[in-house]
Enzyme design. Sequence first.
Site, PDB file in Angstrom:
ATOM      1  CG  ASP A   1      -1.971  -1.075   1.183  1.00 57.06           C
ATOM      2  OD1 ASP A   1      -1.986  -1.848   0.203  1.00 57.06           O
ATOM      3  OD2 ASP A   1      -2.782  -1.145   2.121  1.00 57.06           O
TER       4      ASP A   1
ATOM      5  CG  ASP B   1     -12.752  -1.718  -1.154  1.00 57.66           C
ATOM      6  OD1 ASP B   1     -12.293  -2.847  -1.415  1.00 57.66           O
ATOM      7  OD2 ASP B   1     -12.255  -0.661  -1.585  1.00 57.66           O
TER       8      ASP B   1
END
Length: 255
Positions: A8, A129
């Site tokens: 990330d 998500d």
Amino acid sequence: MEILPAIDLLDGACVRLHKGDYEQVTRFSDDPVAQALSWQQQGATRLHLVDLDGAKRGEPVNDSAVQAITSALDIPVQLGGGVRSLERAEQLLACGLDRVILGTVAIEQPDLVRSLAERYPGRIVVGIDAKDGRVATRGWIEQSDVLATDLARTFSSSGIAAIITTDIATDGTLAGPNLEALRTMAASSSVPVIASGGIGCMADLLSLLPLEPLGVSGVIVGRALYDGRVDLAEAVRALAEPRLQDITAVAADLA
């Protein structure tokens, strides 16, 4: 089952967020290329990148790091975060990425996702998500009323390569995957599902194996690798050659 190490990116560094909270950031490395090469050397067959700046702002911030990673690695690399236009998706695919992941745009412009999937077979992934079963967008900042399973169904025959489903409540917590949510998601779509969120140990990875016949084809792991709770080389071997006794034991626990 494929295991995908996650990198990330936030301001060019490797980080992890706790439950998607940009105020709860753990910084792991200032050299994402070295980290990516390390995962490749340990046996990764695909790398998962997230541009956290892009997801939040909707504009590219970490392109130089992404380009450096794709140039350095021999394995395929996929990226999500802030990919919200045809031009941006094509730009990323042209710079060496194997797949791009579309999240916010999948709920706001589903026809764009279908168009890209038709143009680039096998290279478009939808990222769903979810929090409490409903889709979150724009870097998890906004919550919609759309059920994650309903969104998955809309792309069942679109030609996308996979759906990455992230359970926000478990992401970065090491608390274990949401197996029931994964089972429901796999049943809602005919395309492969990649699990993300909550992996904290090898047992968590093995708990996914009974879901593989249902369509869960891969798992993204982040913090557990960085914390040393999961050894990547061992995990790759374990998921590539499932041990019958482990699957049987986990399946019994799920029953």
